[in-house]
Design a protein around this motif. Structure first.
Motif, PDB file in Angstrom:
ATOM      1  N   ALA A 160       0.838  -1.205   0.000  1.00  0.00           N
ATOM      2  CA  ALA A 160       0.000   0.000   0.000  1.00  0.00           C
ATOM      3  C   ALA A 160       0.872   1.255   0.000  1.00  0.00           C
ATOM      4  N   PHE A 161       1.926   1.258   0.810  1.00  0.00           N
ATOM      5  CA  PHE A 161       2.840   2.396   0.888  1.00  0.00           C
ATOM      6  C   PHE A 161       3.508   2.656  -0.461  1.00  0.00           C
ATOM      7  N   ILE A 162       3.988   1.600  -1.089  1.00  0.00           N
ATOM      8  CA  ILE A 162       4.664   1.731  -2.386  1.00  0.00           C
ATOM      9  C   ILE A 162       3.680   2.213  -3.449  1.00  0.00           C
ATOM     10  N   ARG A 163       2.471   1.659  -3.454  1.00  0.00           N
ATOM     11  CA  ARG A 163       1.450   2.069  -4.436  1.00  0.00           C
ATOM     12  C   ARG A 163       1.069   3.529  -4.241  1.00  0.00           C
ATOM     13  N   GLN A 164       0.943   3.962  -3.005  1.00  0.00           N
ATOM     14  CA  GLN A 164       0.556   5.350  -2.736  1.00  0.00           C
ATOM     15  C   GLN A 164       1.646   6.325  -3.141  1.00  0.00           C
ATOM     16  N   GLN A 165       2.911   5.907  -3.043  1.00  0.00           N
ATOM     17  CA  GLN A 165       4.007   6.760  -3.499  1.00  0.00           C
ATOM     18  C   GLN A 165       3.900   7.020  -4.998  1.00  0.00           C
ATOM     19  N   GLY A 166       3.346   6.060  -5.704  1.00  0.00           N
ATOM     20  CA  GLY A 166       3.158   6.213  -7.149  1.00  0.00           C
ATOM     21  C   GLY A 166       1.856   6.912  -7.488  1.00  0.00           C
ATOM     22  N   GLY A 167       1.145   7.398  -6.479  1.00  0.00           N
ATOM     23  CA  GLY A 167      -0.092   8.133  -6.704  1.00  0.00           C
ATOM     24  C   GLY A 167      -1.323   7.260  -6.841  1.00  0.00           C
ATOM     25  N   GLY A 174      -2.073  -3.981  -9.407  1.00  0.00           N
ATOM     26  CA  GLY A 174      -1.387  -3.045 -10.288  1.00  0.00           C
ATOM     27  C   GLY A 174       0.070  -2.870  -9.930  1.00  0.00           C
ATOM     28  N   PHE A 175       0.622  -3.893  -9.290  1.00  0.00           N
ATOM     29  CA  PHE A 175       2.021  -3.859  -8.860  1.00  0.00           C
ATOM     30  C   PHE A 175       2.895  -4.172 -10.058  1.00  0.00           C
ATOM     31  N   ASP A 176       3.866  -3.311 -10.344  1.00  0.00           N
ATOM     32  CA  ASP A 176       4.740  -3.538 -11.491  1.00  0.00           C
ATOM     33  C   ASP A 176       6.130  -3.983 -11.039  1.00  0.00           C
ATOM     34  N   SER A 177       7.017  -4.182 -11.998  1.00  0.00           N
ATOM     35  CA  SER A 177       8.344  -4.727 -11.684  1.00  0.00           C
ATOM     36  C   SER A 177       9.176  -3.767 -10.832  1.00  0.00           C
ATOM     37  N   LEU A 178       9.076  -2.469 -11.061  1.00  0.00           N
ATOM     38  CA  LEU A 178       9.824  -1.518 -10.236  1.00  0.00           C
ATOM     39  C   LEU A 178       9.325  -1.528  -8.796  1.00  0.00           C
ATOM     40  N   MET A 179       8.027  -1.651  -8.639  1.00  0.00           N
ATOM     41  CA  MET A 179       7.455  -1.742  -7.294  1.00  0.00           C
ATOM     42  C   MET A 179       7.914  -3.021  -6.604  1.00  0.00           C
ATOM     43  N   SER A 180       8.028  -4.091  -7.381  1.00  0.00           N
ATOM     44  CA  SER A 180       8.503  -5.364  -6.822  1.00  0.00           C
ATOM     45  C   SER A 180       9.937  -5.245  -6.319  1.00  0.00           C
ATOM     46  N   VAL A 181      10.772  -4.532  -7.066  1.00  0.00           N
ATOM     47  CA  VAL A 181      12.157  -4.325  -6.652  1.00  0.00           C
ATOM     48  C   VAL A 181      12.188  -3.527  -5.337  1.00  0.00           C
ATOM     49  N   ASP A 227      -4.070   4.524  -5.126  1.00  0.00           N
ATOM     50  CA  ASP A 227      -4.633   4.005  -3.890  1.00  0.00           C
ATOM     51  C   ASP A 227      -5.527   2.835  -4.276  1.00  0.00           C
ATOM     52  N   THR A 228      -5.121   1.643  -3.926  1.00  0.00           N
ATOM     53  CA  THR A 228      -5.784   0.429  -4.382  1.00  0.00           C
ATOM     54  C   THR A 228      -6.011  -0.508  -3.213  1.00  0.00           C
ATOM     55  N   ASP A 229      -7.028  -1.357  -3.323  1.00  0.00           N
ATOM     56  CA  ASP A 229      -7.256  -2.403  -2.333  1.00  0.00           C
ATOM     57  C   ASP A 229      -6.096  -3.393  -2.429  1.00  0.00           C
ATOM     58  N   THR A 230      -5.316  -3.469  -1.362  1.00  0.00           N
ATOM     59  CA  THR A 230      -4.136  -4.337  -1.375  1.00  0.00           C
ATOM     60  C   THR A 230      -4.322  -5.545  -0.460  1.00  0.00           C
ATOM     61  N   SER A 231      -5.549  -6.036  -0.351  1.00  0.00           N
ATOM     62  CA  SER A 231      -5.775  -7.184   0.524  1.00  0.00           C
ATOM     63  C   SER A 231      -4.932  -8.369   0.084  1.00  0.00           C
ATOM     64  N   SER A 232      -4.582  -9.188   1.052  1.00  0.00           N
ATOM     65  CA  SER A 232      -3.589 -10.243   0.851  1.00  0.00           C
ATOM     66  C   SER A 232      -3.997 -11.334  -0.128  1.00  0.00           C
ATOM     67  N   THR A 233      -5.270 -11.432  -0.445  1.00  0.00           N
ATOM     68  CA  THR A 233      -5.706 -12.498  -1.348  1.00  0.00           C
ATOM     69  C   THR A 233      -5.806 -12.039  -2.802  1.00  0.00           C
ATOM     70  N   ARG A 234      -5.637 -10.750  -3.052  1.00  0.00           N
ATOM     71  CA  ARG A 234      -5.654 -10.244  -4.429  1.00  0.00           C
ATOM     72  C   ARG A 234      -4.295 -10.489  -5.070  1.00  0.00           C
ATOM     73  N   SER A 235      -4.313 -10.743  -6.353  1.00  0.00           N
ATOM     74  CA  SER A 235      -3.041 -10.962  -7.048  1.00  0.00           C
ATOM     75  C   SER A 235      -2.301  -9.638  -7.188  1.00  0.00           C
ATOM     76  N   PHE A 236      -0.975  -9.744  -7.274  1.00  0.00           N
ATOM     77  CA  PHE A 236      -0.169  -8.545  -7.483  1.00  0.00           C
ATOM     78  C   PHE A 236      -0.569  -7.864  -8.793  1.00  0.00           C
ATOM     79  N   LEU A 237      -0.936  -8.655  -9.799  1.00  0.00           N
ATOM     80  CA  LEU A 237      -1.370  -8.104 -11.074  1.00  0.00           C
ATOM     81  C   LEU A 237      -2.640  -7.273 -10.897  1.00  0.00           C
ATOM     82  N   ALA A 238      -3.599  -7.800 -10.131  1.00  0.00           N
ATOM     83  CA  ALA A 238      -4.854  -7.075  -9.888  1.00  0.00           C
ATOM     84  C   ALA A 238      -4.620  -5.804  -9.079  1.00  0.00           C
TER      85      ALA A 238
END
Length: 113
Positions: A45-52, A67-74, A54-65
């Motif tokens: 959630a913190f990383i996503r919010q830094q990118g502007g 909107g997590f990208d490769s830079l966020m993964s790093v 705000d998404t539901d980041t519940s633990s059962t949602r896929s990283f794709l859903a």
């Protein structure tokens, strides 16, 4: 731990290397996974919010859903390695959900426990 949720993002503002590991190490394996899941949810959630975003980041949602990208993964990998004070195999980030990632990392980090 306690009924109140720990704010793991506080580690981003000067937490020393390995603080998360020290906090989780005395817990039982199921408690570790629960708290590691919360940590990852908060970091995502913190990383996503830094990118502007705000998404539901519940633990059962896929990283794709989420909107997590490769830079966020790093960035997430860096946070995990810093806060656990351990090298984490980047392949771990290929897990589909936060739940799967937390379980896999807990198994990797505490395999000798």
């Amino acid at each position: 731990m306690t009924d109140t949720m720990t704010d793991w993002t506080a580690l981003n503002a000067g937490g020393g290397k390995g603080q998360l590991f020290r906090a989780l190490d005395p817990l039982t394996p199921p408690q570790r996974v629960t708290e590691l899941t919360r940590y990852i949810e908060q970091q995502v959630a913190f990383i996503r919010q830094q990118g502007g975003a705000d998404t539901d980041t519940s633990s059962t949602r896929s990283f794709l859903a989420i909107g997590f990208d490769s830079l966020m993964s790093v960035e997430l990998l860096y946070c995990l390695q810093r806060d656990l004070g351990r090298d984490i195999d980047p392949v771990a980030l290929e897990r589909e959900t936060i739940d799967e990632l937390a379980s896999g990392i807990a198994a990797e980090v505490w395999s000798g426990a």
